[in-house]
Design a protein around this motif. Structure first.
Motif, mmCIF file in Angstrom:
data_model
loop_
_atom_site.group_PDB
_atom_site.id
_atom_site.type_symbol
_atom_site.label_atom_id
_atom_site.label_comp_id
_atom_site.label_asym_id
_atom_site.label_seq_id
_atom_site.Cartn_x
_atom_site.Cartn_y
_atom_site.Cartn_z
ATOM 1 N N UNK A 59 0.743 4.973 -2.125
ATOM 2 C CA UNK A 59 0.657 6.575 -1.078
ATOM 3 C C UNK A 59 1.816 7.263 -1.644
ATOM 4 N N UNK A 60 3.074 6.629 -1.934
ATOM 5 C CA UNK A 60 4.077 7.417 -2.208
ATOM 6 C C UNK A 60 3.749 7.877 -3.755
ATOM 7 N N UNK A 61 3.262 7.251 -4.637
ATOM 8 C CA UNK A 61 2.873 7.831 -5.800
ATOM 9 C C UNK A 61 1.850 8.783 -5.641
ATOM 10 N N UNK A 62 0.727 8.675 -4.968
ATOM 11 C CA UNK A 62 -0.167 10.002 -4.662
ATOM 12 C C UNK A 62 0.582 11.159 -3.997
ATOM 13 N N UNK A 63 1.419 10.821 -3.064
ATOM 14 C CA UNK A 63 2.282 11.899 -2.340
ATOM 15 C C UNK A 63 2.922 12.896 -3.296
ATOM 16 N N UNK A 64 3.568 12.251 -4.284
ATOM 17 C CA UNK A 64 4.373 13.174 -5.334
ATOM 18 C C UNK A 64 3.287 13.785 -6.433
ATOM 19 N N UNK A 95 0.714 -1.352 -0.013
ATOM 20 C CA UNK A 95 0.043 -0.032 -0.125
ATOM 21 C C UNK A 95 0.872 1.198 0.065
ATOM 22 N N UNK A 96 2.042 1.189 0.584
ATOM 23 C CA UNK A 96 2.948 2.627 0.475
ATOM 24 C C UNK A 96 3.316 2.818 -0.684
ATOM 25 N N UNK A 97 3.279 1.878 -1.577
ATOM 26 C CA UNK A 97 3.689 2.442 -3.160
ATOM 27 C C UNK A 97 2.745 3.331 -3.527
#
Lengths: 245, 224
Positions: free
Chosen positions: B124-129, B120-122
């Motif tokens: 989130x990281x994509x959304x965060x950038x 799931x962190x993948x």
């Protein structure tokens, strides 16, 4: 100038963030401390809508987003003004160190590849990982991964950089290099909001420290005041517990 | 028991080899279409678009729940009676469509599981950038899911190559159809079908070899 008004997050009947009001000046470094489960990470995650808040308004520069009306385009605009450093690094596992930095430059900011790569190379130099440009995350140490996580955030040129316990998942031997890098980021007057358990680091880097408990800001002030002369009993007992450990 | 007619078998090899391109071509065309369709359905199953989701579930259920041969007959012999536009459809096209629909149902489930397996962190990281959902899916999630799904998908491709032999029931002269015709002329059924079995086997073994190389490539990013 960043202003947060009435930011609220509930999970069912449990209010995790209780109408948080907070202003952060440009270039200010704010550290958030407090017991676990008191909404520190949720506050950060609501600030870029990784968790959607149930209420409240966030204003960053000329951009305003209201939880009551936020559409996907508003959320994207907000995320393009904020950068996020994860506790678990969360580097793109299918991308090299350099690609982790260029990815958003190319797909989000629509920069030409050559320009993005030049920027990534410059950042890799600053974070001291030029020799790891072509390495995949799985081949890097925790400290190296988190430095790239910070490098990826630096590339965003965000108005606000959010750090969610950036050293908590690290083996002790890697904590120093990550804190060093954060100090260097801070020296450039980057606006930073840092959730941390590193009290010494918070004291040293922060212009202001916030103590949160039960989804609210209990107390805030300059590090010297908050750490040495806390006004609230809860702050005092928390600090007593963490400094004893 | 009589001796095998080895000369006949050797002579048959080049004849059947001539139909390998058609067999591989049908399988490749069906695989490309099935991959595209399966990816779309898998993403839909993860995102769950109302109404469309029920339709996709029904589609998957039907094409996994009925035999491929029945589906091929339904398309080739049945559907043109209902939809006259399909009357001109040839056996090769019908076989490719049938294989596509049938295998996409299985592949959608594998790809869906692989997408859900990406941390799931993948996301989130994509959304965060600041990536959009589509960008996150295409640039970060699907490539990682592909690595997990690759071995299964290659297995489906192997299964698909063998399943092209069913196209002969639609009058297509591919490897199996050609063998059938040869055998009917020579009455050497054992020799003829043994040759075609060996050729299918050789194709599949070649693919298994390529499969290992593909997996090594996809795992590159994850090697310590």
């Amino acid at each position: 100038m960043i202003s947060i008004r009435g930011l609220t997050k509930r999970y069912g009947t449990n209010t995790v963030l209780d109408a948080i009001d907070l202003d952060i000046a440009e270039g200010e470094h704010v550290a958030i401390i407090g017991p676990s489960g008191t909404g520190k990470s949720t506050l950060l995650r609501c600030l870029n809508y990784l968790d959607r808040p149930d209420g409240g308004v966030i204003r960053i520069g000329d951009m305003t987003i209201d939880a009551a009306t936020a559409r996907p385009a508003d959320i994207l605009a907000l995320r393009r003004r904020t950068a996020f450093v994860f506790q678990s690094y969360a580097l793109f596992a299918n991308k090299t160190a350099r690609e982790n930095i260029t990815e958003a430059l190319i797909t989000v900011q629509r920069k030409p590849r050559a320009e993005a790569e030049a920027r990534a190379n410059a950042i890799l130099g600053e974070i001291g990982l030029s020799d790891k440009a072509s390495a995949y995350p799985a081949a890097l140490s925790g400290g190296q991964q988190q430095r790239i996580g910070i490098g990826r955030a630096m590339a965003q040129d965000a108005s606000l950089m959010l750090f969610d316990e950036p050293t908590s998942a690290l083996d002790p031997e890697w904590v120093g290099e990550v804190l060093d890098l954060m100090r260097r980021v801070a020296e450039r007057r980057q606006t930073m909001l840092i959730v941390t358990h590193e009290m010494q680091f918070a004291r040293e880097i922060a212009d202001r420290v916030i103590f949160m408990d039960g989804g609210r800001i209990v107390e805030q002030g300059p590090p010297a005041q908050l750490f040495d002369a806390p006004r609230d009993e809860r702050t005092e007992s928390f600090l007593r517990r963490v400094t004893k450990a | 028991m009589r001796a095998l007619d080895l000369d006949y078998m050797l002579g048959l090899v080049p004849v059947i080899l001539g139909y390998v391109p058609l067999t591989i071509g049908m399988a490749l065309a069906a695989m490309v279409c099935a991959l595209a369709l399966a990816s779309l359905m898998a993403v839909e199953r993860v995102v769950r678009v109302p109404v469309l989701d029920q339709f996709v579930q029904l589609f998957i259920s039907f094409f996994r729940g009925t035999p491929l041969l029945v589906q091929l007959f339904l398309f080739y012999y049945g559907l043109p009676q209902i939809l006259p536009v399909l009357a001109g459809i040839n056996g090769v096209t019908a076989a490719i469509i049938g294989l596509t629909l049938h295998f996409s149902a299985y592949m959608a489930e594998s790809i869906r599981a692989a997408i859900l397996g990406v941390d799931r962190s993948q996301w989130e990281a994509a959304q965060a950038v600041g990536m959009t959902q589509v960008q996150s899916m295409r640039r970060i999630i699907l490539p990682q899911a592909a690595r997990v799904a690759a071995p299964t998908l290659v297995n489906y491709f192997i299964d698909m190559i063998k399943s092209t032999s069913l196209a002969f029931t639609l009058g297509v002269t591919e490897m199996m159809g050609a063998t059938q015709k040869e055998a009917a002329g020579s009455f050497l059924y054992f020799e003829a079908f043994l040759v075609v079995a060996m050729l299918y086997w050789a194709i599949v073994e070649t693919l298994s070899f390529l499969q290992k190389r593909l997996e090594r490539r996809l795992n590159k990013a994850f090697a310590r």
